[in-house]
Design a protein around this motif. Structure first.
Motif, mmCIF file in Angstrom:
data_model
loop_
_atom_site.group_PDB
_atom_site.id
_atom_site.type_symbol
_atom_site.label_atom_id
_atom_site.label_comp_id
_atom_site.label_asym_id
_atom_site.label_seq_id
_atom_site.Cartn_x
_atom_site.Cartn_y
_atom_site.Cartn_z
ATOM 1 N N LEU A 44 0.820 -1.226 -0.005
ATOM 2 C CA LEU A 44 0.063 -0.007 -0.013
ATOM 3 C C LEU A 44 0.809 1.296 -0.029
ATOM 4 O O LEU A 44 1.672 1.324 0.868
ATOM 5 C CB LEU A 44 -0.923 -0.080 1.094
ATOM 6 C CG LEU A 44 -1.594 1.271 1.650
ATOM 7 C CD1 LEU A 44 -2.879 1.533 0.512
ATOM 8 C CD2 LEU A 44 -2.323 1.135 2.955
ATOM 9 N N ALA A 45 0.547 2.283 -0.936
ATOM 10 C CA ALA A 45 1.131 3.320 -1.001
ATOM 11 C C ALA A 45 0.285 4.532 -0.874
ATOM 12 O O ALA A 45 -0.868 4.453 -1.327
ATOM 13 C CB ALA A 45 2.003 3.617 -2.322
ATOM 14 N N ALA A 46 0.716 5.520 -0.031
ATOM 15 C CA ALA A 46 -0.376 6.760 -0.049
ATOM 16 C C ALA A 46 0.647 7.971 -0.113
ATOM 17 O O ALA A 46 1.668 7.996 0.068
ATOM 18 C CB ALA A 46 -0.985 7.061 1.373
ATOM 19 N N LEU A 65 -3.172 3.722 -3.296
ATOM 20 C CA LEU A 65 -3.143 2.513 -4.338
ATOM 21 C C LEU A 65 -2.460 1.229 -3.636
ATOM 22 O O LEU A 65 -1.611 1.586 -3.011
ATOM 23 C CB LEU A 65 -2.560 2.934 -5.611
ATOM 24 C CG LEU A 65 -2.782 1.824 -6.655
ATOM 25 C CD1 LEU A 65 -4.445 1.564 -7.026
ATOM 26 C CD2 LEU A 65 -2.008 2.207 -7.953
ATOM 27 N N ALA A 66 -3.302 0.104 -3.789
ATOM 28 C CA ALA A 66 -2.967 -1.103 -2.858
ATOM 29 C C ALA A 66 -2.814 -2.237 -4.059
ATOM 30 O O ALA A 66 -3.535 -2.172 -4.924
ATOM 31 C CB ALA A 66 -3.796 -1.572 -1.914
ATOM 32 N N SER A 67 -1.975 -3.244 -3.909
ATOM 33 C CA SER A 67 -1.844 -4.410 -4.868
ATOM 34 C C SER A 67 -3.155 -5.173 -4.761
ATOM 35 O O SER A 67 -3.151 -5.866 -5.611
ATOM 36 C CB SER A 67 -0.608 -5.057 -4.413
ATOM 37 O OG SER A 67 -0.756 -5.592 -3.129
ATOM 38 N N VAL A 112 3.461 -0.936 4.327
ATOM 39 C CA VAL A 112 3.214 0.291 3.966
ATOM 40 C C VAL A 112 4.469 0.881 3.198
ATOM 41 O O VAL A 112 5.511 0.753 3.691
ATOM 42 C CB VAL A 112 3.164 1.467 5.229
ATOM 43 C CG1 VAL A 112 3.052 2.722 4.950
ATOM 44 C CG2 VAL A 112 1.688 0.610 5.854
ATOM 45 N N ILE A 113 4.338 1.540 2.069
ATOM 46 C CA ILE A 113 5.462 2.035 1.260
ATOM 47 C C ILE A 113 5.379 3.695 1.342
ATOM 48 O O ILE A 113 4.450 4.137 0.853
ATOM 49 C CB ILE A 113 5.318 1.543 -0.256
ATOM 50 C CG1 ILE A 113 5.197 0.144 -0.517
ATOM 51 C CG2 ILE A 113 6.496 2.034 -1.045
ATOM 52 C CD1 ILE A 113 4.883 -0.318 -1.847
ATOM 53 N N TYR A 178 2.711 1.779 -7.209
ATOM 54 C CA TYR A 178 1.810 2.130 -6.185
ATOM 55 C C TYR A 178 1.919 3.356 -5.848
ATOM 56 O O TYR A 178 0.943 4.306 -5.584
ATOM 57 C CB TYR A 178 1.981 1.027 -5.045
ATOM 58 C CG TYR A 178 2.015 -0.233 -5.496
ATOM 59 C CD1 TYR A 178 0.875 -0.926 -6.107
ATOM 60 C CD2 TYR A 178 2.763 -1.382 -5.012
ATOM 61 C CE1 TYR A 178 0.837 -2.369 -6.428
ATOM 62 C CE2 TYR A 178 2.850 -2.689 -5.417
ATOM 63 C CZ TYR A 178 1.937 -2.983 -6.074
ATOM 64 O OH TYR A 178 2.022 -4.341 -6.536
ATOM 65 N N GLY A 179 3.240 3.866 -5.548
ATOM 66 C CA GLY A 179 3.273 5.224 -5.252
ATOM 67 C C GLY A 179 2.971 6.251 -6.462
ATOM 68 O O GLY A 179 2.395 7.225 -6.073
#
Length: 233
Positions: A44-46, A65-67, A112-113, A178-179
């Motif tokens: 998951l990246a925010a 956005l998440a896998s 969390v990325i 995702y980022g």
């Protein structure tokens, strides 16, 4: 000029219900065909977004956005600045809504990325049980409404399930798809919250961007699927 990136519950486990206040700008969904099996890891990246040439009191816009195909965007008005990096604050809000869609659900570990050391350190502190660690200036009480602030809810949930949360600090949000996808969604949220586009266009653009980054058709899971998932939280 953009300052986006580098200008760069009672039973807490559900992370939903009357304890949280819905954002005035909020669109979320899940792409069909990417729902992961129970126990599989999710990334998951925010990303937060603020532009200096926006409104006098700009909203905090974000996207995630998440896998697993979960995506979302939104923004919050912040009428009084209380210090701290506002982009970090915006990203933290995106993290809350992304985690709310994923965690702990069916015991899927979530990575969390982030490219903000402050965010990485904060989530790791929560994993260690230090739930008082918050972004600079974050208000941990709503004196009038009685609601729990979003990050307080999230911090307690992470402390309850530390074995399900991991953190990956990257050099830049563009290091992962995702980022990059979260960045596009955050920019769309900004355009919507500052009235450059309407909700219909924001939703269409966001769905297309999420599907493009995850390389799947722009088809959403039906709402009843999300409801069934919520019922087993």
């Amino acid at each position: 000029m953009e300052t986006q990136r580098r200008a760069k519950e009672p039973e807490i486990k559900r992370m939903r219900g009357s304890a949280t206040k819905r954002e005035p700008w909020l669109i979320r969904g899940q792409l069909a065909g990417l729902d992961v099996p129970p126990g599989d890891r999710v990334e998951l990246a925010a990303v937060g977004w603020i532009e200096e040439d926006g409104p006098t009191v700009p909203p905090l816009a974000w996207g995630y956005l998440a896998s697993s195909g979960h995506w979302g965007l939104g923004a919050s008005p912040v009428p009084r600045r209380v210090g701290g990096d506002e982009v970090v604050g915006a990203e933290a809000r995106g993290l809350f809504w992304g985690m709310r869609s994923l965690f702990p659900r069916e015991r899927n570990p979530v990575t969390v990325i982030t490219d903000f050391p402050e965010v990485a350190d904060m989530v790791n502190a929560w994993r260690d049980g230090r739930t008082d660690v918050m972004p600079a200036g974050y208000m941990t009480q709503h004196p009038d409404s009685g609601r729990l602030p979003k990050l307080v809810i999230l911090s307690r949930s992470v402390a309850q399930y530390p074995e399900l949360i991991f953190v990956r600090l990257v050099e830049d949000y563009t290091d992962t798809r995702y980022g990059r996808g979260a960045n596009t969604l955050a920019r769309t949220a900004w355009d919507w919250s500052t009235r450059r586009i309407d909700r219909e266009k924001a939703a269409a653009d966001a769905l297309a961007a999420a599907a493009r980054r995850l390389d799947v058709p722009p088809v959403l899971l039906p709402p009843e699927h999300e409801q069934r998932r919520a019922e087993v939280d």
